[in-house]
Design a protein around this motif. Structure first.
Motif: not given
Ligand code: DC
Length: 217
Positions: A14-16, A32-35, A37-39, A95-101, A125-130, A176-178, A180-182
């Motif tokens: 519910g972040k966004s 929205d930083t996820g957007a 990586y999606r781009a 494919i976005v988790s792979r891109v973001a790695a 908002d994102g995964r690594d902002i803080a 699976a995405r969690d 990969q992201d973790r």
């Molecule tokens: O929040 P989202 O589902 O739109 O994020 C898309 C992907 O980007 C998700 O797999 C994790 C990655 N991501 C990231 O690695 N770091 C961020 N700050 C934001 C998103």
């Protein structure tokens, strides 16, 4: 009043939704930083051929990603093309988790994100902002929810956009995405030590927004 708000957490927490409302209430800019990586993922898919690390790195090299608010909706453009809808497609999500790695992708996006936050008054908002992008943020929130609840929310969201989705499949994809992201080597998804944990399972959007606004006061 706090000027930089960082909200991290897994997909579908519910972040966004809450970040956008919190930004509106505070009169801040929502990022929205996820957007972003999606781009990059969207641009990678535009090229024919397999999705390889080389193809991803080629796509990111001179990418121009812009976020802008148009009538309350966040619009995303890549090299001048509006991709707001297309970056939410299952193909991009896949494919976005792979891109973001990938390191060079993260370096470029983090640089852009820091520049966007430089003048303050942002909710990002994102995964690594803080933990990485804005470690000096005034308010840090880690928003989570059970994987079942997150899959239900995503399912509704995708159905509302006209996609034909299967709840079980979606739950597997989110898990699976969690993972990969973790587990990625660079800036993995994790709660910053000084972030406030909010579990949104069973909470209304308004309740989560109120809690975050209290932290911002
Ligand atoms: O929040 P989202 O589902 O739109 O994020 C898309 C992907 O980007 C998700 O797999 C994790 C990655 N991501 C990231 O690695 N770091 C961020 N700050 C934001 C998103």
């Amino acid at each position: 009043m706090k000027r930089i708000v960082a909200i991290d957490g897994p997909a579908g927490a519910g972040k966004s939704t809450v970040a956008k409302i919190v930004a509106e209430r505070l009169g801040y800019t929502y990022i929205d930083t996820g957007a972003m990586y999606r781009a990059v993922a969207w641009k990678t898919l535009r090229h024919d051929g397999a999705v390889t690390d080389a193809a991803i790195l080629h796509a990111v090299r001179d990418i121009d990603v812009q976020l802008s608010a148009v009538s309350g909706t966040l619009h995303v453009t890549v090299d001048g093309t509006d991709v707001t809808g297309e970056i939410r497609s299952p193909e991009v999500t896949h494919i976005v988790s792979r891109v973001a790695a990938l390191g060079p992708v993260r370096e470029k996006m983090v640089e852009l994100q820091r520049a966007m936050a430089a003048s303050g008054k942002v909710v990002m908002d994102g995964r690594d902002i803080a933990t990485n992008v804005l470690p000096n943020a005034d308010v840090k929130v880690f928003l989570s929810a059970s994987v079942e609840e997150r899959a239900r929310r995503r399912c509704k969201e995708m159905q509302a956009k006209g996609y034909d989705v299967d709840l079980d499949e979606l739950q597997k994809e989110i898990a699976a995405r969690d993972k990969q992201d973790r587990e990625r080597a660079i800036s993995p998804l994790r709660k910053a030590d000084d972030a406030v944990l909010i579990d949104s399972t069973g909470l209304s959007i308004e309740a989560v927004v109120e809690r975050i606004l209290e932290l911002c006061a």
